[in-house]
Design an enzyme around this catalytic site. Sequence first.
Site, PDB file in Angstrom:
ATOM      1  N   CYS A 285       9.107  36.523  39.032  1.00 49.59           N
ATOM      2  CA  CYS A 285       8.483  36.683  40.351  1.00 49.59           C
ATOM      3  C   CYS A 285       6.968  36.742  40.202  1.00 49.59           C
ATOM      4  O   CYS A 285       6.240  36.419  41.126  1.00 49.59           O
ATOM      5  CB  CYS A 285       9.035  37.897  41.078  1.00 49.59           C
ATOM      6  SG  CYS A 285       8.981  39.390  40.120  1.00 49.59           S
ATOM      7  N   GLU A 385       7.540  28.782  46.596  1.00 52.78           N
ATOM      8  CA  GLU A 385       7.984  29.218  45.277  1.00 52.78           C
ATOM      9  C   GLU A 385       8.896  28.170  44.659  1.00 52.78           C
ATOM     10  O   GLU A 385       9.860  27.741  45.279  1.00 52.78           O
ATOM     11  CB  GLU A 385       8.724  30.558  45.378  1.00 52.78           C
ATOM     12  CG  GLU A 385       9.137  31.100  44.022  1.00 52.78           C
ATOM     13  CD  GLU A 385       9.683  32.523  44.090  1.00 52.78           C
ATOM     14  OE1 GLU A 385       9.094  33.395  43.450  1.00 52.78           O
ATOM     15  OE2 GLU A 385      10.689  32.747  44.790  1.00 52.78           O
TER      16      GLU A 385
HETATM   17  P1  NAI Z   1      19.597  35.318  45.548  1.00 53.97           P
HETATM   18  O1  NAI Z   1      18.689  36.104  46.406  1.00 53.97           O
HETATM   19  O2  NAI Z   1      20.650  34.483  46.209  1.00 53.97           O
HETATM   20  O3  NAI Z   1      20.381  36.305  44.538  1.00 53.97           O
HETATM   21  C1  NAI Z   1      19.916  37.567  44.107  1.00 53.97           C
HETATM   22  C2  NAI Z   1      21.058  38.581  44.158  1.00 53.97           C
HETATM   23  O4  NAI Z   1      21.488  38.721  45.508  1.00 53.97           O
HETATM   24  C3  NAI Z   1      22.308  38.160  43.368  1.00 53.97           C
HETATM   25  O5  NAI Z   1      22.923  39.305  42.828  1.00 53.97           O
HETATM   26  C4  NAI Z   1      23.188  37.560  44.453  1.00 53.97           C
HETATM   27  O6  NAI Z   1      24.567  37.604  44.132  1.00 53.97           O
HETATM   28  C5  NAI Z   1      22.887  38.480  45.622  1.00 53.97           C
HETATM   29  N1  NAI Z   1      23.158  37.896  46.933  1.00 53.97           N
HETATM   30  C6  NAI Z   1      23.139  36.586  47.293  1.00 53.97           C
HETATM   31  N2  NAI Z   1      23.502  36.450  48.582  1.00 53.97           N
HETATM   32  C7  NAI Z   1      23.751  37.683  49.061  1.00 53.97           C
HETATM   33  C8  NAI Z   1      24.162  38.196  50.331  1.00 53.97           C
HETATM   34  N3  NAI Z   1      24.396  37.386  51.363  1.00 53.97           N
HETATM   35  N4  NAI Z   1      24.316  39.536  50.466  1.00 53.97           N
HETATM   36  C9  NAI Z   1      24.079  40.361  49.436  1.00 53.97           C
HETATM   37  N5  NAI Z   1      23.711  39.936  48.213  1.00 53.97           N
HETATM   38  C10 NAI Z   1      23.532  38.621  48.027  1.00 53.97           C
HETATM   39  O7  NAI Z   1      18.714  34.433  44.574  1.00 53.97           O
HETATM   40  P2  NAI Z   1      19.158  33.137  43.733  1.00 53.97           P
HETATM   41  O8  NAI Z   1      20.052  32.270  44.561  1.00 53.97           O
HETATM   42  O9  NAI Z   1      19.641  33.587  42.418  1.00 53.97           O
HETATM   43  O10 NAI Z   1      17.742  32.430  43.528  1.00 53.97           O
HETATM   44  C11 NAI Z   1      17.152  31.690  44.606  1.00 53.97           C
HETATM   45  C12 NAI Z   1      15.647  31.773  44.538  1.00 53.97           C
HETATM   46  O11 NAI Z   1      15.212  33.096  44.748  1.00 53.97           O
HETATM   47  C13 NAI Z   1      15.030  31.377  43.215  1.00 53.97           C
HETATM   48  O12 NAI Z   1      14.883  29.995  43.104  1.00 53.97           O
HETATM   49  C14 NAI Z   1      13.709  32.087  43.283  1.00 53.97           C
HETATM   50  O13 NAI Z   1      12.798  31.338  44.048  1.00 53.97           O
HETATM   51  C15 NAI Z   1      14.038  33.369  44.029  1.00 53.97           C
HETATM   52  N6  NAI Z   1      14.275  34.519  43.130  1.00 53.97           N
HETATM   53  C16 NAI Z   1      13.310  35.470  43.015  1.00 53.97           C
HETATM   54  C17 NAI Z   1      13.491  36.535  42.150  1.00 53.97           C
HETATM   55  C18 NAI Z   1      12.446  37.589  41.979  1.00 53.97           C
HETATM   56  O14 NAI Z   1      12.261  38.065  40.874  1.00 53.97           O
HETATM   57  N7  NAI Z   1      11.778  38.014  43.027  1.00 53.97           N
HETATM   58  C19 NAI Z   1      14.691  36.658  41.324  1.00 53.97           C
HETATM   59  C20 NAI Z   1      15.659  35.625  41.538  1.00 53.97           C
HETATM   60  C21 NAI Z   1      15.437  34.606  42.419  1.00 53.97           C
END
Ligand code: NAI
Length: 493
Positions: A285, A385
């Site tokens: 991030c 991003e």
């Molecule tokens: P995501 O936000 O979908 O997943 C993160 C967590 O949230 C995982 O444990 C996932 O299972 C959970 N999650 C997903 N949908 C949910 C819902 N409806 N209700 C509750 N929990 C839920 O992120 P993803 O798909 O892994 O990555 C997508 C983008 O997000 C990446 O390309 C990046 O741009 C960003 N990202 C940013 C991060 C950071 O450090 N701020 C970390 C990971 C991703």
Amino acid sequence: MSDRQFLNYIDGAWVPGSGSDPIADLNPADLRKVIGYCTDSTAADVDAAVDAAQRAFPAWRATPAPVRGRICRDAARLFEQRAEEIGRVLTMEEGKILAEAQGEVMKGATLVEWFSGESRRLNGETVPSEMPNTFAYTKREPLGVVGLITPWNFPMAIPAWKIAPALVAGNTVVLKGAEQTPWVTELVVRAFLDAGVPPGVLNLVQGRGATAGARLVDHPHVEAISFTGSTEIGHMIYARGASLGKRVQCELGGKNPIIVLDDGDIAMAVAATAKGGFGSTGQRCTATSRAIVQRGALDAFLAGITEAAHAVVPGDGLDPRSTMGPSVDEDQFGKVQEYLQIGKDEGADVLVGGARATAGDLGHGLFTQPTVWVADRSMRVAREEIFGPVLSVVAVDSFEEAIAVANDVEYGLTSSVYTRDVNRVFQYVDQIETGMLHVNSPTIGGEAQLPFGGMKKTGIGPREMGTQAIDFFCEWKTVYIDYSGGLREGNLY
Ligand code: NAI
Ligand code: MG
């Protein structure tokens, strides 16, 4: 090939989820390698975990905070002892190179250690009252059952830095780890258990966000949600949580700039940009995804960063020759490839990379060539991003323009400036819209004892890390004790 299944940990036992669609856990450096399967959890599994956490809460809140802290201290020691083992698993599941993976585990250990010390400082305040013979003070109490939802990019450190303050403050926990990295999540939980966290106090539910994650957010007995992940899901969770009266903390996306002014040390700025841009494959991030460079420094900067990008060696993170790993999974890899196309369509001028890396065995994995292009500030690739090893360089004429470009995105996590001008340093500190900022150092990193988080669309709710993190997991009680022996006169409301 392995048919090993990564299970849930509920009420002191490792159990499979009740869903029927386990998620393949693949090594992103070589998709032919199946590490195992992440169990598929349903709402019923989350309910069982929350029930267990609720039952465990009275005894855990009654456990003295320094005793809770000592368990976290012991967990920190175990993380240090297991850094090599956990690091190897982390590299296999997430892809980052071994040195970065082991560094992450040591970082997580430091965070847990710091929070263990905070267990002896869960202080309230004594405050003078307006009224005579009155003792007024504040004290902190845990919230109850808290839900933690974590991403794959720091699968050890992020769960660790959420679990530790939640437990130190006296809450019981249900963790929903990322479906891409279930083994690391399991190893994090095991270290806390081996350090003495009692059954029911820390529960793990593995599986998909849309089912298990969403139920955790919805569950009526989950008092708070701490989330790290995508901006889209974070904003959704925040809205949902707010409608249910829950406390929600979200750490979301970034589009972090490094500003390089004419008088800055260009060689240092190049090294910092390469580290922040290509380190951890850009899947941080806090990754550096924009370099905003004043024209007098531009030629030297572009020459330096081009050379640095060419020197990056993509490869399996377990191979000591590799200096950059793959994207974590097909979705993330697809997103990066899509942005490479978007950048070309928008007219970004590619200096290095711009395509997937396929040399030798790399085609079996999810590798992208480190990419540097010169972009216009209005292009999507300079504003959105990407979460991959892609750096957009934007040229500017002045310090004022650099700040305007830096702030002209919806995110505000972190930033950096390279300059030797002390006036510019303080003007930057005042004017930049990021929650963390660095002067003459990379955009990445964060220390346990300082708050971590962002402004604008990047952050919702109180910061993580630092004493602020403990605050999120506590309720305040304000206490007035009247020892006058009589009925109060005066302005009571
Ligand atoms: P995501 O936000 O979908 O997943 C993160 C967590 O949230 C995982 O444990 C996932 O299972 C959970 N999650 C997903 N949908 C949910 C819902 N409806 N209700 C509750 N929990 C839920 O992120 P993803 O798909 O892994 O990555 C997508 C983008 O997000 C990446 O390309 C990046 O741009 C960003 N990202 C940013 C991060 C950071 O450090 N701020 C970390 C990971 C991703
Ligand atoms: Mg997602």
